[in-house]
Design an enzyme around this catalytic site. Sequence first.
Site, mmCIF file in Angstrom:
data_model
loop_
_atom_site.group_PDB
_atom_site.id
_atom_site.type_symbol
_atom_site.label_atom_id
_atom_site.label_comp_id
_atom_site.label_asym_id
_atom_site.label_seq_id
_atom_site.Cartn_x
_atom_site.Cartn_y
_atom_site.Cartn_z
ATOM 1 N N LYS A 22 0.838 -1.202 0.000
ATOM 2 C CA LYS A 22 0.000 0.000 0.000
ATOM 3 C C LYS A 22 0.878 1.259 0.000
ATOM 4 C CE LYS A 22 -3.391 -2.796 -0.157
ATOM 5 N NZ LYS A 22 -4.204 -3.396 0.872
HETATM 6 C C1 LIG Z 1 -5.119 -4.433 1.384
HETATM 7 C C2 LIG Z 1 -6.579 -4.454 1.372
HETATM 8 C C3 LIG Z 1 -7.349 -4.826 2.486
HETATM 9 C C4 LIG Z 1 -6.802 -5.465 3.726
HETATM 10 O O1 LIG Z 1 -5.717 -4.919 4.268
HETATM 11 P P1 LIG Z 1 -4.704 -5.762 5.202
HETATM 12 O O2 LIG Z 1 -3.952 -4.658 5.854
HETATM 13 O O3 LIG Z 1 -3.861 -6.596 4.284
HETATM 14 O O4 LIG Z 1 -5.505 -6.568 6.147
HETATM 15 C C5 LIG Z 1 -8.721 -4.676 2.409
HETATM 16 N N1 LIG Z 1 -9.324 -4.227 1.308
HETATM 17 C C6 LIG Z 1 -8.622 -3.912 0.194
HETATM 18 C C7 LIG Z 1 -9.360 -3.413 -0.995
HETATM 19 C C8 LIG Z 1 -7.240 -4.033 0.187
HETATM 20 O O5 LIG Z 1 -6.560 -3.746 -0.923
#
Ligand SMILES: *Cc1c(COP(=O)(O)O)cnc(C)c1O
Length: 388
Positions: free
Chosen positions: A193
């Site tokens: 991210k």
């Molecule tokens: C990354 C992501 C999540 C979950 O995040 P984590 O930190 O990996 O638990 C949820 N929704 C979307 C759309 C994502 O890309």
Amino acid sequence: MCEGAQKKIMNHTFIPYGRQQIDEDDIQAVVDVLKSDWLTTGPKVAQFEEAVAGFVGAKYGIAVSSGTAALHAAMYAIGIGPRDEVIVPALTFVATANCVIYQGGTPVFVDVQPDTLLVDPEDVRRKITPRTKAIIAVDYAGHPCDYGHLQDIADAHGLRLVADSCHALGAEYKGRKSGTLADLTVFSFHPVKHVTTGEGGMVVTDHFELADKMRRFRNHGISSDHRQRESLATFYYDMEELGYNYRISDMQCALGISQLEKLPVWLERRREIAKRYDSLFADFKDIAPLRQYGVLHSYHLYVVKLSERIDRDAVFQIMRKNNIGVNVHYQPVYLHSFYRQLGQAAGQCPVAEDVYGHILSLPMHAGLSDQQVERVVMLVDEAIKQAN
Ligand SMILES: *Cc1c(COP(=O)(O)O)cnc(C)c1O
């Protein structure tokens, strides 16, 4: 391609689709915490919450151990329970739907629009029932959904609007930042991210009561945390409701604070990379980048659609063979075997099912060089010639 060029390409190191950037300041920030008194539930947590909430322009931030925990906390805060339905787009990471199930609710999948892959407001309208409690919007790839339209639907039916903005930290819709466009907004700090804490997530909101509920939820449902009791010199605590241990550590938050300082520069770089891809693909007739509608995109992903006549899986394989970490985001959630076991059937979101066979995520992260972008495009060109 001549032999020399082929060899040069084969010798290149792997380019992942997403990757974190860590510098010496980040490392020092974590080391400083390790030498301090508080490894968790300390001052860095609140500081990180304030920094993220401040960045997006929301009143409160509740930091937790992952984006998934943040989604769970959001569903808890708005009171999702058995027999409640929550509208979820079909084309998202499984966590967006799983959080509804954690609370005993039922995710109801809606289709996406073919040009943006964002939730289709008309399908949302069609799938609302007397049991619908909330809509989760997903800002796919970093393009904010049409929140004006979605809020109108939510208001008309008395629904909560939750934004899964795990792709959209730093994005804007009509001049308003992602984080201020729904009742609750969820971010993730996974390494792919925009900003990372290793694992981590946050819910931001302007609603004091929801924020308060989520603060308890991440700490077993207990009304005070360890540091508050420490400062009041008391041992007493009361568990008021059932929560979880979804806390995030001070090491992680220190990393997040340090990362966040670099976010504006990284967002700019991601936008530059997208522009470069867009212009390089401009006259590729078998490649269509996703459309954009007057938003400030945050480009978590750069997704292209391949035309029908191209074998996407073959392109994927050729790219991987050439050390390019392409990916596919996502298989429609209800096609996963767990959801099929729950009785979810194929055919409910035809656009998402069709597009799943044609999309490809190309490398997109702030550390990509212009030369790497050009190499990716050159290899896509080769791959589609070989794959059709
Ligand atoms: C990354 C992501 C999540 C979950 O995040 P984590 O930190 O990996 O638990 C949820 N929704 C979307 C759309 C994502 O890309």
